[in-house]
Design a protein around this motif. Structure first.
Motif, mmCIF file in Angstrom:
data_model
loop_
_atom_site.group_PDB
_atom_site.id
_atom_site.type_symbol
_atom_site.label_atom_id
_atom_site.label_comp_id
_atom_site.label_asym_id
_atom_site.label_seq_id
_atom_site.Cartn_x
_atom_site.Cartn_y
_atom_site.Cartn_z
ATOM 1 N N GLY A 8 46.233 -6.320 72.214
ATOM 2 C CA GLY A 8 45.928 -5.035 71.702
ATOM 3 C C GLY A 8 44.583 -4.988 71.353
ATOM 4 O O GLY A 8 43.629 -4.195 71.550
ATOM 5 N N LEU A 51 44.437 0.651 79.207
ATOM 6 C CA LEU A 51 45.620 1.399 78.890
ATOM 7 C C LEU A 51 46.848 0.647 78.913
ATOM 8 O O LEU A 51 47.949 0.489 77.868
ATOM 9 N N CYS A 54 47.012 -1.992 76.100
ATOM 10 C CA CYS A 54 47.371 -1.121 74.735
ATOM 11 C C CYS A 54 48.896 -0.685 74.897
ATOM 12 O O CYS A 54 49.654 -0.872 73.583
ATOM 13 N N MET A 55 49.230 -0.455 75.787
ATOM 14 C CA MET A 55 50.663 0.157 75.929
ATOM 15 C C MET A 55 51.762 -1.434 75.864
ATOM 16 O O MET A 55 52.541 -0.827 74.999
ATOM 17 N N ALA A 58 51.627 -1.947 71.934
ATOM 18 C CA ALA A 58 52.278 -0.821 71.032
ATOM 19 C C ALA A 58 54.012 -0.980 71.328
ATOM 20 O O ALA A 58 54.372 -0.513 70.427
ATOM 21 N N PHE B 36 49.536 4.647 67.455
ATOM 22 C CA PHE B 36 48.569 3.810 68.265
ATOM 23 C C PHE B 36 48.445 4.280 69.559
ATOM 24 O O PHE B 36 47.067 4.500 69.890
ATOM 25 N N LEU B 37 49.345 4.784 70.335
ATOM 26 C CA LEU B 37 49.113 5.126 71.461
ATOM 27 C C LEU B 37 48.416 6.510 71.727
ATOM 28 O O LEU B 37 47.772 6.670 72.633
#
Lengths: 104, 107
Positions: A8, A51, A54-55, A58, B36-37
């Motif tokens: 992240g 993206l 981060c996906m 998460a 967060f997303l």
């Protein structure tokens, strides 16, 4: 500090670098007096990678899903309490059968 | 004796029983993921330069991908972890929209 957290942080760093590149690109466009239609190609690539990272973060970092069924394997109590030596069942109360038939 | 046993069995099958603490834990996990997303989606929409309705469409697309990811995390069997599918699909949607708009700025 596990793998999801590190991924992240990496994704956020990539996104901030993409933002910095876009700011520079807009400054360039302001000098040459052109219109901003979209970010350049390498920024788009950075955005997609950020993206995706981060996906991943998460979906893995916040924790695991726990089963809510009371009879699933994870929710069973498999250990006896520590003071089972002091539990006595051979007393006068066993002459009176319990009225409730409980199911375990 | 038989009738009472039957009645208790009926009650057991009628009332849905599940562990509330674990359900709370699962909902918290979903909330964290979506918050967060949505922040990340706001940053992305700002960098790409979306304005107006396009940005909201982008938010919906990202949240759709998130929902699919959460379903995959739950192993596509929601009744094991949640009381309904709507928990996975819609929880934290509006709260995430606020975070999205907050972070949706142009560089």
């Amino acid at each position: 500090m596990n793998l999801g957290f590190v991924i992240g942080v990496l994704g956020v760093l990539i996104l901030s670098h993409a933002a910095y590149s876009t700011i520079q690109y807009r400054g360039l466009l302001k000098i040459t007096e052109e219109e901003f239609s979209g970010p350049p190609m390498n920024v788009v690539l950075e955005l997609i990678i950020g993206l995706a990272l981060c996906m991943w973060a998460a979906l893995t970092f916040p924790g695991k899903f726990l089963s809510i069924h009371p009879d699933s394997d994870e929710n069973r109590a498999v250990s006896l309490p520590d003071n089972s030596d002091f539990m006595i069942f051979n007393h006068r109360g066993r002459l009176f059968p319990p009225e409730i038939d409980m199911k375990f | 004796m038989g009738s009472s046993e039957k009645r208790s069995k009926d009650a057991m099958s009628d009332i849905p029983t599940f562990s509330g603490e674990n359900l709370q834990n699962n909902l918290k996990v979903i909330q964290n993921s979506r918050t967060f997303l949505s922040i990340i989606a706001g940053v992305l929409a700002g960098i790409i330069g979306f304005t107006g309705l396009t940005g909201f469409v982008f938010y919906f697309v990202v949240m759709l991908i998130t929902s699919v990811g959460l379903m995959a995390k739950a192993g596509f069997s929601a009744d094991l972890y949640f009381d309904s599918w709507n928990r996975v699909l819609f929880d934290g949607f509006l709260g995430g929209l606020m975070s999205f708009v907050l972070f949706w700025t142009y560089p």
